[in-house]
Design a protein around this motif. Structure first.
Motif, mmCIF file in Angstrom:
data_model
loop_
_atom_site.group_PDB
_atom_site.id
_atom_site.type_symbol
_atom_site.label_atom_id
_atom_site.label_comp_id
_atom_site.label_asym_id
_atom_site.label_seq_id
_atom_site.Cartn_x
_atom_site.Cartn_y
_atom_site.Cartn_z
ATOM 1 N N LEU A 54 0.852 -1.176 0.000
ATOM 2 C CA LEU A 54 0.000 0.000 0.000
ATOM 3 C C LEU A 54 0.896 1.236 0.000
ATOM 4 N N PRO A 55 0.378 2.419 -0.289
ATOM 5 C CA PRO A 55 1.212 3.621 -0.273
ATOM 6 C C PRO A 55 1.853 3.899 1.096
ATOM 7 N N VAL A 56 1.208 3.428 2.171
ATOM 8 C CA VAL A 56 1.714 3.737 3.512
ATOM 9 C C VAL A 56 2.190 2.509 4.291
ATOM 10 N N GLY A 57 2.276 1.366 3.686
ATOM 11 C CA GLY A 57 2.692 0.150 4.376
ATOM 12 C C GLY A 57 2.210 -1.082 3.631
ATOM 13 N N PHE A 58 1.728 -2.063 4.388
ATOM 14 C CA PHE A 58 1.254 -3.316 3.800
ATOM 15 C C PHE A 58 -0.105 -3.693 4.362
ATOM 16 N N ARG A 59 -0.869 -4.397 3.539
ATOM 17 C CA ARG A 59 -2.108 -5.032 3.983
ATOM 18 C C ARG A 59 -1.810 -6.519 4.085
ATOM 19 N N ARG A 60 -2.123 -7.093 5.242
ATOM 20 C CA ARG A 60 -1.948 -8.534 5.420
ATOM 21 C C ARG A 60 -3.263 -9.210 5.072
ATOM 22 N N GLU A 61 -3.202 -10.145 4.127
ATOM 23 C CA GLU A 61 -4.380 -10.909 3.727
ATOM 24 C C GLU A 61 -4.149 -12.370 4.090
ATOM 25 N N ILE A 62 -5.047 -12.887 4.891
ATOM 26 C CA ILE A 62 -4.992 -14.307 5.247
ATOM 27 C C ILE A 62 -6.232 -14.964 4.662
ATOM 28 N N THR A 63 -6.007 -15.938 3.796
ATOM 29 C CA THR A 63 -7.100 -16.723 3.240
ATOM 30 C C THR A 63 -7.257 -17.953 4.128
ATOM 31 N N ILE A 64 -8.406 -18.077 4.733
ATOM 32 C CA ILE A 64 -8.667 -19.171 5.663
ATOM 33 C C ILE A 64 -8.790 -20.482 4.893
ATOM 34 N N THR A 65 -8.119 -21.512 5.405
ATOM 35 C CA THR A 65 -8.192 -22.842 4.791
ATOM 36 C C THR A 65 -8.778 -23.831 5.796
ATOM 37 N N ALA A 66 -9.155 -24.989 5.293
ATOM 38 C CA ALA A 66 -9.694 -26.039 6.165
ATOM 39 C C ALA A 66 -8.672 -26.444 7.220
ATOM 40 N N SER A 67 -7.406 -26.499 6.847
ATOM 41 C CA SER A 67 -6.392 -26.899 7.833
ATOM 42 C C SER A 67 -6.185 -25.819 8.891
ATOM 43 N N ASP A 68 -6.363 -24.535 8.527
ATOM 44 C CA ASP A 68 -6.293 -23.467 9.526
ATOM 45 C C ASP A 68 -7.394 -23.656 10.570
#
Length: 88
Positions: A54-68
């Protein structure tokens, strides 16, 4: 594409989102909250983790899985069983 956990990027995270695939629409809200809370606290345990610049840092995206889900619920189930077990 998923990235590996990166402490440098993690320190610059300004936005966090969790992506739930349609196959998990049936999950109750309390389960969703528990899984999101656990993976937010320990993002390195997420199976699918991505950092988006992002212009000011990062966006953390976690895609949930069955094992999670299995891992989080299994860990909380084991913890609650241990707490109920009588001390010897």
């Amino acid at each position: 594409m998923a990235n590996e956990y990166d402490p440098y990027r993690e320190a610059l995270v300004v936005e966090k989102i969790f992506l739930w695939p349609k196959e998990f629409d049936h999950q109750p809200q309390d389960i969703r909250n528990r899984v999101e809370h656990e993976l937010d606290a320990h993002p390195q345990r997420a199976e699918q983790l991505a950092y988006v610049r992002l212009p000011v840092g990062f966006r953390r995206e976690i895609t949930i899985t069955a094992s999670d889900i299995e891992r989080v619920l299994g860990a909380s189930h084991e913890t609650s069983e241990a707490a109920r077990a009588p001390a010897n």
